[in-house]
Design a protein around this motif. Structure first.
Motif: not given
Length: 210
Positions: A18-36
């Motif tokens: 989850r941490a790796r995916v979040r980092e990649a998404l945020e680096a690409g301009g996405c906003t992560v609203l939460g993790e489950a």
């Protein structure tokens, strides 16, 4: 005008992934609203935040497929994309029938995820390259009574559409299937989204192969 941000909920029981995916998404301009970490948490987060995309692990506790079905049915404005290790045909096609708009493998380069999710929101299917030929082959060899389009739908969605196509009203379909009229309309909305059409008549034509 600023483009609407690509908002995402990530669901996987492995915190490091989850941490790796979040980092990649945020680096690409996405906003992560939460993790489950479970399917139930994923459904709750989607209901709470209304993300544009729910990125789900198929094998997380509580069943990722069940979460995909619930999100696709209850929150049709949220696109579901599976992120999994499984290359099994059964998991792939069950995910598509559950309403997923994409099926990506966990060995996907994380840097490619933002582009893949943006493509989903443009109406493109996000599929791991190694799996594309399987989808094509499945559609080519679909059973005569079940078209390629129909294979994207759940059995309940097909029941609803078949009854509506026979001339029954929404209320009559609800009564016959022991559903509420709201649930019937939710199923219809899910069908229109999966078939990429805007009205019932167009959906009937697609399902008939016309």
């Amino acid at each position: 005008m600023t483009a609407e941000p690509l908002t995402v909920v990530i669901a996987d029981d492995h915190a490091r992934l989850r941490a790796r995916v979040r980092e990649a998404l945020e680096a690409g301009g996405c906003t992560v609203l939460g993790e489950a970490a479970t399917a139930e948490q994923a459904v709750q987060l989607v209901a709470q935040h209304g993300p544009r995309v729910a990125l789900l692990d198929i094998n997380m506790p509580g069943d990722g497929l069940a979460a995909a079905r619930r999100i696709s049915t209850d929150h049709p404005d949220t696109a579901v994309v599976m992120l999994t290790q499984s290359e099994e045909d059964e998991d792939l096609f069950d995910s598509l029938r559950a309403g997923a708009s994409g099926y990506l493998l966990k060995d996907t380069d994380p840097a490619d995820l933002p582009g893949a999710l943006e493509g989903v929101l443009r109406g493109e299917a996000a599929l791991a390259p190694a799996l594309v030929s399987r989808v094509v082959q499945e559609f080519r060899t679909s059973r005569p009574r079940r078209s390629a389009a129909a294979s994207l739908l759940t059995n309940r969605e097909l029941q609803v559409m078949e009854l509506l196509a026979s001339g029954r009203s929404t209320n009559e379909v609800a009564t016959e299937l022991f559903l509420s009229t709201t649930t019937v309309r939710v199923h219809v909305s899910a069908v229109l989204r999966k078939l990429r059409v805007t009205d019932r008549e167009s959906a009937f034509r697609v399902l008939r192969g016309r």
